[in-house]
Scaffold this motif. Structure first.
Motif, PDB file in Angstrom:
ATOM      1  N   LEU A 197      11.153   6.294   1.766  1.00  0.00           N
ATOM      2  CA  LEU A 197      10.530   4.990   1.559  1.00  0.00           C
ATOM      3  C   LEU A 197      11.874   4.044   1.717  1.00  0.00           C
ATOM      4  N   SER A 198      12.405   4.038   1.667  1.00  0.00           N
ATOM      5  CA  SER A 198      13.290   3.092   2.034  1.00  0.00           C
ATOM      6  C   SER A 198      13.734   2.682   3.303  1.00  0.00           C
ATOM      7  N   GLN A 199      13.805   3.620   4.395  1.00  0.00           N
ATOM      8  CA  GLN A 199      14.131   3.769   4.904  1.00  0.00           C
ATOM      9  C   GLN A 199      11.416   2.905   5.995  1.00  0.00           C
ATOM     10  N   LYS A 200      11.432   2.896   5.571  1.00  0.00           N
ATOM     11  CA  LYS A 200      10.008   2.216   5.838  1.00  0.00           C
ATOM     12  C   LYS A 200      10.191   0.893   5.471  1.00  0.00           C
ATOM     13  N   MET A 201      10.780   0.830   3.897  1.00  0.00           N
ATOM     14  CA  MET A 201      11.008  -0.500   3.265  1.00  0.00           C
ATOM     15  C   MET A 201      11.515  -1.756   4.337  1.00  0.00           C
ATOM     16  N   TRP A 202      12.533  -0.991   4.463  1.00  0.00           N
ATOM     17  CA  TRP A 202      13.380  -1.907   5.391  1.00  0.00           C
ATOM     18  C   TRP A 202      13.081  -2.412   7.073  1.00  0.00           C
ATOM     19  N   ASP A 203      12.603  -1.290   7.503  1.00  0.00           N
ATOM     20  CA  ASP A 203      11.339  -1.519   8.672  1.00  0.00           C
ATOM     21  C   ASP A 203      10.672  -2.409   8.535  1.00  0.00           C
ATOM     22  N   TYR A 204       9.537  -2.329   7.334  1.00  0.00           N
ATOM     23  CA  TYR A 204       9.013  -3.483   7.329  1.00  0.00           C
ATOM     24  C   TYR A 204       9.970  -5.163   6.675  1.00  0.00           C
ATOM     25  N   PHE A 233      12.822  15.216  -3.531  1.00  0.00           N
ATOM     26  CA  PHE A 233      12.566  13.736  -4.260  1.00  0.00           C
ATOM     27  C   PHE A 233      13.891  13.003  -3.496  1.00  0.00           C
ATOM     28  N   ALA A 234      14.610  13.234  -3.649  1.00  0.00           N
ATOM     29  CA  ALA A 234      15.684  12.357  -2.561  1.00  0.00           C
ATOM     30  C   ALA A 234      15.405  12.042  -1.310  1.00  0.00           C
ATOM     31  N   VAL A 235      14.898  12.928  -0.373  1.00  0.00           N
ATOM     32  CA  VAL A 235      15.346  13.186   1.015  1.00  0.00           C
ATOM     33  C   VAL A 235      13.304  11.715   0.889  1.00  0.00           C
ATOM     34  N   GLY A 236      12.089  12.302   0.298  1.00  0.00           N
ATOM     35  CA  GLY A 236      11.584  11.591   0.305  1.00  0.00           C
ATOM     36  C   GLY A 236      11.582   9.765  -0.206  1.00  0.00           C
ATOM     37  N   MET A 237      12.412   9.579  -1.214  1.00  0.00           N
ATOM     38  CA  MET A 237      13.274   8.360  -1.665  1.00  0.00           C
ATOM     39  C   MET A 237      13.860   7.882  -0.513  1.00  0.00           C
ATOM     40  N   ASP A 238      14.708   8.530   0.194  1.00  0.00           N
ATOM     41  CA  ASP A 238      15.521   7.692   1.741  1.00  0.00           C
ATOM     42  C   ASP A 238      14.128   7.653   2.628  1.00  0.00           C
ATOM     43  N   GLN A 253       0.804  -1.490  -0.295  1.00  0.00           N
ATOM     44  CA  GLN A 253      -0.114  -0.206   0.209  1.00  0.00           C
ATOM     45  C   GLN A 253       0.859   1.114   0.482  1.00  0.00           C
ATOM     46  N   VAL A 254       1.964   1.167   0.832  1.00  0.00           N
ATOM     47  CA  VAL A 254       3.008   2.265   1.237  1.00  0.00           C
ATOM     48  C   VAL A 254       3.694   2.549  -0.487  1.00  0.00           C
TER      49      VAL A 254
END
Length: 62
Positions: free
Chosen positions: A42-49, A35-40, A12-13
């Motif tokens: 998002l990347s951290q959130k995926m690592w958390d999952y 954009f770069a901050v947003g991608m960073d 969903q994210v």
């Protein structure tokens, strides 16, 4: 939380962010920075999952 719930949340994210990014245009250095901050983030959130899924797998082994 079970594995399927975590995977569904991650999807969903990603889906929401993909929609947001498809509307974005980078025209200035500030846009690129945002954009770069947003991608960073998002990347951290995926690592958390990923970490949460690994924790669930390890709990199952015990």
């Amino acid at each position: 939380m079970n594995e399927q719930i975590i995977i569904n949340e991650a999807n969903q994210v990603l889906w929401r962010k993909t929609k947001e990014l498809s509307k974005s245009m980078i025209k200035t250095p500030r846009d690129l920075e945002r954009f770069a901050v947003g991608m960073d983030k998002l990347s951290q959130k995926m690592w958390d999952y990923k970490v949460e899924l690994e924790r669930l797998e390890n709990d199952k082994k015990i």
